[in-house]
Design a protein around this motif. Structure first.
Motif, PDB file in Angstrom:
ATOM      1  N   GLN A 198       6.290   1.146  21.787  1.00 42.67           N
ATOM      2  CA  GLN A 198       7.687   1.553  21.954  1.00 42.67           C
ATOM      3  C   GLN A 198       8.503   1.250  20.699  1.00 42.67           C
ATOM      4  O   GLN A 198       9.330   2.050  20.280  1.00 42.67           O
ATOM      5  CB  GLN A 198       8.317   0.857  23.177  1.00 42.67           C
ATOM      6  N   ARG A 199       8.265   0.096  20.131  1.00 37.65           N
ATOM      7  CA  ARG A 199       9.023  -0.284  18.930  1.00 37.65           C
ATOM      8  C   ARG A 199       8.748   0.677  17.777  1.00 37.65           C
ATOM      9  O   ARG A 199       9.671   1.103  17.075  1.00 37.65           O
ATOM     10  CB  ARG A 199       8.661  -1.715  18.505  1.00 37.65           C
ATOM     11  N   CYS A 200       7.492   1.024  17.592  1.00 37.84           N
ATOM     12  CA  CYS A 200       7.147   1.929  16.473  1.00 37.84           C
ATOM     13  C   CYS A 200       7.676   3.330  16.721  1.00 37.84           C
ATOM     14  O   CYS A 200       8.158   3.990  15.789  1.00 37.84           O
ATOM     15  CB  CYS A 200       5.636   1.963  16.254  1.00 37.84           C
ATOM     16  N   LEU A 201       7.605   3.781  17.976  1.00 35.41           N
ATOM     17  CA  LEU A 201       8.106   5.128  18.289  1.00 35.41           C
ATOM     18  C   LEU A 201       9.613   5.189  18.078  1.00 35.41           C
ATOM     19  O   LEU A 201      10.148   6.163  17.539  1.00 35.41           O
ATOM     20  CB  LEU A 201       7.748   5.515  19.728  1.00 35.41           C
TER      21      LEU A 201
ATOM     22  N   LEU B 101       0.838  -1.208   0.000  1.00 43.16           N
ATOM     23  CA  LEU B 101       0.000   0.000   0.000  1.00 43.16           C
ATOM     24  C   LEU B 101       0.873   1.258   0.000  1.00 43.16           C
ATOM     25  O   LEU B 101       0.586   2.217  -0.722  1.00 43.16           O
ATOM     26  CB  LEU B 101      -0.932   0.009   1.213  1.00 43.16           C
ATOM     27  N   ARG B 102       1.955   1.244   0.792  1.00 45.27           N
ATOM     28  CA  ARG B 102       2.851   2.414   0.824  1.00 45.27           C
ATOM     29  C   ARG B 102       3.513   2.627  -0.539  1.00 45.27           C
ATOM     30  O   ARG B 102       3.701   3.755  -0.989  1.00 45.27           O
ATOM     31  CB  ARG B 102       3.893   2.261   1.937  1.00 45.27           C
ATOM     32  N   GLU B 103       3.841   1.532  -1.205  1.00 49.53           N
ATOM     33  CA  GLU B 103       4.431   1.613  -2.546  1.00 49.53           C
ATOM     34  C   GLU B 103       3.418   2.182  -3.544  1.00 49.53           C
ATOM     35  O   GLU B 103       3.744   3.048  -4.344  1.00 49.53           O
ATOM     36  CB  GLU B 103       4.801   0.185  -2.962  1.00 49.53           C
ATOM     37  N   GLU B 104       2.210   1.679  -3.474  1.00 53.71           N
ATOM     38  CA  GLU B 104       1.145   2.131  -4.384  1.00 53.71           C
ATOM     39  C   GLU B 104       0.867   3.622  -4.186  1.00 53.71           C
ATOM     40  O   GLU B 104       0.606   4.351  -5.140  1.00 53.71           O
ATOM     41  CB  GLU B 104      -0.120   1.305  -4.137  1.00 53.71           C
ATOM     42  N   ARG B 105       0.954   4.059  -2.937  1.00 55.79           N
ATOM     43  CA  ARG B 105       0.728   5.456  -2.600  1.00 55.79           C
ATOM     44  C   ARG B 105       1.739   6.354  -3.309  1.00 55.79           C
ATOM     45  O   ARG B 105       1.466   7.491  -3.646  1.00 55.79           O
ATOM     46  CB  ARG B 105       0.859   5.595  -1.074  1.00 55.79           C
ATOM     47  N   MET B 106       2.957   5.830  -3.522  1.00 53.78           N
ATOM     48  CA  MET B 106       4.029   6.597  -4.157  1.00 53.78           C
ATOM     49  C   MET B 106       3.967   6.533  -5.676  1.00 53.78           C
ATOM     50  O   MET B 106       4.710   7.228  -6.359  1.00 53.78           O
ATOM     51  CB  MET B 106       5.404   6.062  -3.718  1.00 53.78           C
TER      52      MET B 106
ATOM     53  N   LEU C 125      -6.158   8.355  -1.313  1.00 59.08           N
ATOM     54  CA  LEU C 125      -7.036   7.562  -0.446  1.00 59.08           C
ATOM     55  C   LEU C 125      -6.208   6.714   0.523  1.00 59.08           C
ATOM     56  O   LEU C 125      -6.469   6.678   1.729  1.00 59.08           O
ATOM     57  CB  LEU C 125      -7.920   6.672  -1.316  1.00 59.08           C
ATOM     58  N   ILE C 126      -5.178   6.062  -0.012  1.00 58.89           N
ATOM     59  CA  ILE C 126      -4.342   5.193   0.831  1.00 58.89           C
ATOM     60  C   ILE C 126      -3.688   6.019   1.936  1.00 58.89           C
ATOM     61  O   ILE C 126      -3.715   5.628   3.119  1.00 58.89           O
ATOM     62  CB  ILE C 126      -3.277   4.462  -0.028  1.00 58.89           C
ATOM     63  N   GLU C 127      -3.128   7.151   1.583  1.00 63.79           N
ATOM     64  CA  GLU C 127      -2.463   7.979   2.592  1.00 63.79           C
ATOM     65  C   GLU C 127      -3.438   8.414   3.689  1.00 63.79           C
ATOM     66  O   GLU C 127      -3.111   8.405   4.877  1.00 63.79           O
ATOM     67  CB  GLU C 127      -1.812   9.208   1.940  1.00 63.79           C
ATOM     68  N   LYS C 128      -4.636   8.741   3.274  1.00 66.12           N
ATOM     69  CA  LYS C 128      -5.654   9.174   4.240  1.00 66.12           C
ATOM     70  C   LYS C 128      -5.965   8.043   5.238  1.00 66.12           C
ATOM     71  O   LYS C 128      -6.017   8.261   6.443  1.00 66.12           O
ATOM     72  CB  LYS C 128      -6.912   9.585   3.480  1.00 66.12           C
ATOM     73  N   PHE C 129      -6.151   6.853   4.719  1.00 68.98           N
ATOM     74  CA  PHE C 129      -6.451   5.712   5.599  1.00 68.98           C
ATOM     75  C   PHE C 129      -5.280   5.413   6.525  1.00 68.98           C
ATOM     76  O   PHE C 129      -5.458   5.167   7.715  1.00 68.98           O
ATOM     77  CB  PHE C 129      -6.816   4.478   4.769  1.00 68.98           C
ATOM     78  N   ILE C 130      -4.055   5.418   5.985  1.00 67.89           N
ATOM     79  CA  ILE C 130      -2.885   5.082   6.802  1.00 67.89           C
ATOM     80  C   ILE C 130      -2.697   6.102   7.918  1.00 67.89           C
ATOM     81  O   ILE C 130      -2.439   5.742   9.072  1.00 67.89           O
ATOM     82  CB  ILE C 130      -1.616   4.963   5.916  1.00 67.89           C
ATOM     83  N   LYS C 131      -2.880   7.374   7.602  1.00 68.11           N
ATOM     84  CA  LYS C 131      -2.694   8.414   8.621  1.00 68.11           C
ATOM     85  C   LYS C 131      -3.805   8.423   9.657  1.00 68.11           C
ATOM     86  O   LYS C 131      -3.680   9.041  10.715  1.00 68.11           O
ATOM     87  CB  LYS C 131      -2.598   9.789   7.949  1.00 68.11           C
ATOM     88  N   ASP C 132      -4.889   7.745   9.324  1.00 70.74           N
ATOM     89  CA  ASP C 132      -6.006   7.618  10.251  1.00 70.74           C
ATOM     90  C   ASP C 132      -5.964   6.281  10.985  1.00 70.74           C
ATOM     91  O   ASP C 132      -6.839   5.995  11.807  1.00 70.74           O
ATOM     92  CB  ASP C 132      -7.315   7.695   9.455  1.00 70.74           C
ATOM     93  N   GLY C 133      -4.977   5.466  10.665  1.00 72.41           N
ATOM     94  CA  GLY C 133      -4.896   4.130  11.255  1.00 72.41           C
ATOM     95  C   GLY C 133      -6.062   3.249  10.853  1.00 72.41           C
ATOM     96  O   GLY C 133      -6.401   2.284  11.539  1.00 72.41           O
TER      97      GLY C 133
ATOM     98  N   GLY D 115      10.492   7.318   8.400  1.00 70.22           N
ATOM     99  CA  GLY D 115       9.781   8.012   7.333  1.00 70.22           C
ATOM    100  C   GLY D 115       8.325   7.598   7.235  1.00 70.22           C
ATOM    101  O   GLY D 115       7.600   8.080   6.371  1.00 70.22           O
ATOM    102  N   ARG D 116       7.867   6.723   8.108  1.00 71.30           N
ATOM    103  CA  ARG D 116       6.463   6.302   8.055  1.00 71.30           C
ATOM    104  C   ARG D 116       5.577   7.347   8.725  1.00 71.30           C
ATOM    105  O   ARG D 116       5.799   7.711   9.876  1.00 71.30           O
ATOM    106  CB  ARG D 116       6.294   4.923   8.701  1.00 71.30           C
ATOM    107  N   SER D 117       4.556   7.782   7.993  1.00 69.49           N
ATOM    108  CA  SER D 117       3.706   8.853   8.493  1.00 69.49           C
ATOM    109  C   SER D 117       2.838   8.386   9.666  1.00 69.49           C
ATOM    110  O   SER D 117       2.154   9.195  10.282  1.00 69.49           O
ATOM    111  CB  SER D 117       2.824   9.390   7.367  1.00 69.49           C
ATOM    112  N   ASP D 118       2.874   7.087   9.974  1.00 70.48           N
ATOM    113  CA  ASP D 118       2.048   6.572  11.077  1.00 70.48           C
ATOM    114  C   ASP D 118       2.866   6.133  12.289  1.00 70.48           C
ATOM    115  O   ASP D 118       2.325   5.587  13.246  1.00 70.48           O
ATOM    116  CB  ASP D 118       1.146   5.428  10.590  1.00 70.48           C
ATOM    117  N   ASP D 119       4.173   6.386  12.281  1.00 71.34           N
ATOM    118  CA  ASP D 119       5.013   6.047  13.437  1.00 71.34           C
ATOM    119  C   ASP D 119       5.090   7.204  14.433  1.00 71.34           C
ATOM    120  O   ASP D 119       6.172   7.677  14.775  1.00 71.34           O
ATOM    121  CB  ASP D 119       6.434   5.656  12.990  1.00 71.34           C
TER     122      ASP D 119
END
Ligand code: UP5
Ligand code: MG
Length: 198
Positions: A129-132, A41-46, A55-63, A140-144
């Motif tokens: 903790q791992r994601c942070l 999905l992250r690849e497709e977003r790019m 759409l993908i970015e919106k969903f990812i940033k919203d979890g 570079g992940r917009s959801d970390d």
């Protein structure tokens, strides 16, 4: 016939549980193909030619969980494109909700056989903790970040845990304690692979 079907192992667990890490250990030794739904999905977003980027970015940033038609076609393409002789796939981070399960069954059950589900068990605190830590190190992940991680966790509890229960009833769940070192997690997973006959 059943022999010609692709064999699939789903890898599930909370955000940051270590699904991707475990898959890398497995593919390194066994050469199966690793398809991370999130990575696809992250690849497709790019991809500038994709109509789904925003759409993908919106969903990812919203979890939130992207509609299954998009995710499933990325997985399907990934499987078709693979020239691996094994025809065995680790599908990481999918299915995450009932929509995902229904969409998979509709589109993929003719072509694939689900051999099991590796469930990476990890506490919310360790996952977070791992994601942070990964975010602070420059993933570079917009959801970390803390704000999105709260949402990712809510989505996991509300949508994905019921799916894990659904697979448990089918006798497909194999649990690994993913709060151990990556090497130990892999060792435990290897025993499961032998049990499944992989
Ligand atoms: N780490 C890993 N294992 C460790 C260990 N044993 N000990 C210590 N550290 C360990 O690991 C996370 C971090 O922890 C890394 O820094 C790693 O080094 C360390 P990783 O292996 O990446 O864990 P993983 O479970 O893969 O974490 P990830 O963040 O990828 O999980 P998510 O499920 O949250 O992310 P995913 O990429 O699958 O999905 C992201 C978003 O995409 C979703 O929130 C959703 O919006 C969308 N999505 C869909 O909509 N549909 C899908 O089907 C899939 C995703
Ligand atoms: Mg991952």
């Amino acid at each position: 016939s059943a022999e010609q079907k692709f064999e699939v192992l789903f890898i599930l667990g909370g955000p940051g549980a270590g699904k991707g890490t475990l898959c890398r250990y497995i593919t390194e030794k066994y050469g199966y193909v690793h398809l991370s739904a999130g990575d696809l999905l992250r690849e497709e977003r790019m991809n500038p030619n994709s109509k789904y980027g925003e759409l993908i970015e919106k969903f990812i940033k919203d979890g939130k969980i992207v509609p299954v038609a998009i995710t499933c076609s990325l997985l399907d393409n990934g499987m078709q494109a693979s020239d691996s002789p094994h025809k065995r796939f680790l599908i990481d981070g999918f299915p995450r909700n009932q929509d995902n399960v229904d969409g998979w069954n509709e589109a993929m059950s003719e072509k694939c056989i689900v051999k099991g589900v590796l469930f990476c068990e990890c506490s919310k605190e360790v996952c977070t903790q791992r994601c942070l830590k990964r975010g602070a190190a420059g993933s570079g992940r917009s959801d970390d970040n803390e704000e999105v991680l709260v949402k990712r966790h809510e989505t996991y509890i509300t949508n994905t845990l019921p799916i894990i229960e659904h697979f448990e009833k089918q006798g497909l769940i194999y649990k690994v304690n993913s709060m151990q070192s990556p090497e130990k997690v892999f060792e435990d997973a290897e025993e499961i692979l032998y049990k499944i006959g992989w």
